[in-house]
Write a protein that holds these residues in place. Structure first.
Motif, PDB file in Angstrom:
ATOM      1  N   TYR A 266       0.869  -1.173   0.000  1.00  0.00           N
ATOM      2  CA  TYR A 266       0.000   0.000   0.000  1.00  0.00           C
ATOM      3  C   TYR A 266       0.907   1.223   0.000  1.00  0.00           C
ATOM      4  O   TYR A 266       1.855   1.289   0.787  1.00  0.00           O
ATOM      5  N   VAL A 267       0.618   2.174  -0.858  1.00  0.00           N
ATOM      6  CA  VAL A 267       1.488   3.344  -1.003  1.00  0.00           C
ATOM      7  C   VAL A 267       0.822   4.550  -0.355  1.00  0.00           C
ATOM      8  O   VAL A 267      -0.350   4.846  -0.628  1.00  0.00           O
ATOM      9  N   GLU A 268       1.581   5.261   0.493  1.00  0.00           N
ATOM     10  CA  GLU A 268       1.034   6.437   1.163  1.00  0.00           C
ATOM     11  C   GLU A 268       1.866   7.691   0.944  1.00  0.00           C
ATOM     12  O   GLU A 268       1.370   8.797   1.154  1.00  0.00           O
ATOM     13  N   ASP A 269       3.108   7.542   0.514  1.00  0.00           N
ATOM     14  CA  ASP A 269       3.942   8.708   0.258  1.00  0.00           C
ATOM     15  C   ASP A 269       3.298   9.568  -0.830  1.00  0.00           C
ATOM     16  O   ASP A 269       2.922   9.072  -1.900  1.00  0.00           O
ATOM     17  N   GLU A 270       3.164  10.852  -0.553  1.00  0.00           N
ATOM     18  CA  GLU A 270       2.414  11.750  -1.446  1.00  0.00           C
ATOM     19  C   GLU A 270       2.987  11.783  -2.859  1.00  0.00           C
ATOM     20  O   GLU A 270       2.246  11.754  -3.850  1.00  0.00           O
TER      21      GLU A 270
END
Length: 305
Positions: A266-270
């Protein structure tokens, strides 16, 4: 990610209301809560160890709350809101959110063999998403798979699962897909690699049914199906399938998701989220066939089987 051909829309108003209620996801609520906890601390100009010192907690405990590893109770929310100087109304709003985050999602009734832990969070996010954008290279997207196509995939994967687990996975898949048939349906956009349309999963008959199902689903106003043809050549994200989930609350950021043989990311870095969105837009707008041309190709391939 998977449609049972028998999962037709249920017109019973009570059943539909129940499904809409079930789409309120504790997974999304928890993500919203932890983002707010971080925001509160940042606004107060405190570090995690500062918070631990003031409240007599370990820094690890503060970290667990801010990383969704542990859900804070009402007393913990009150304590944090107090030292951060959060107004009572805002505090109470997030106390209620913490209670919702502790509730069970509909998917949690399934056992670990049916729903692997690494896919658990995805189903929770998808349950409340308003728009799913999916790029696939060699598989039909799960929300558009027929039961026989999905069964053939299940039978091919290793290690093998017994029939009861396969049946539970079919039930889970059908319930996920029901989101496409609600009064306020999930919006689904897909870019499907041509290889996925030509790979005869389950044999010609199963694949013909699958392609016909794709053509039927493409008629729905909230479902967009585009084919990425072999002739497109080198394209953005070639060989890197992914899903991009968007939510009705604009405060909830998009979440890119990608899986691999034994897990998922899951990717959360903007900046990374922006990259996924940029790549999907390029595929959708510049490289894939438009929906009409895609439907023509899908129908042609179905006739050839």
């Amino acid at each position: 990610m998977e449609l049972s051909t028998g999962s037709l829309p249920n017109n019973n108003e009570g059943d539909q209301e129940k499904r809409m209620t079930e789409r309120i996801s504790p997974t999304v609520r928890l993500r919203k809560l932890v983002r707010r906890l971080r925001t509160w601390r940042d606004r107060a100009g405190m570090r995690q160890d500062d918070v631990g010192t003031v409240l007599g907690w370990s820094t690890a405990k503060v970290s667990r709350y801010e990383n969704a590893e542990q859900i804070p109770g009402p007393a913990e929310i009150i304590a944090l809101a107090t030292i951060y100087g959060v107004p009572d109304q805002e505090r109470d709003q997030y106390m209620a959110l913490a209670v919702q985050a502790r509730q069970k999602g509909w998917w949690q009734r399934y056992g670990s063999e049916t729903l692997a832990s690494n896919f658990h969070e995805y189903v929770g996010l998808e349950s409340e998403a308003s728009h799913v954008r999916e790029y696939t290279t060699d598989l039909i997207p799960g929300l558009l798979q027929t039961e026989r196509y999905a069964t053939a995939l299940t039978q091919a994967w290793l290690p093998k699962v017994d029939s009861s687990v396969a049946a539970e996975r079919a039930s889970l898949r059908a319930q996920r897909q029901q989101g496409l048939h609600e009064s306020e349906p999930l919006q689904l956009s897909t870019v499907i690699g041509e290889a996925a349309l030509r790979q005869e999963v389950g044999g010609p008959e199963v694949m013909r049914e699958q392609l016909q199902h794709l053509a039927a689903m493409a008629e729905l106003p909230h479902v967009t199906i585009q084919v990425l043809p072999f002739s497109a050549g080198a394209v953005p994200a070639l060989g890197v399938p992914f899903i991009l989930l968007s939510f009705p609350d604009p405060e909830d950021p998009d979440v890119p998701f990608a899986d691999y043989l034994t897990g998922c990311v899951y990717v959360e870095d903007e900046d990374e989220v922006t990259s996924y969105s940029l790549n999907y837009s390029a595929l959708e707008n510049d490289r894939a066939l438009d929906p009409a041309a895609s439907l023509t190709l899908i129908s042609k391939l179905a006739e050839q089987l």
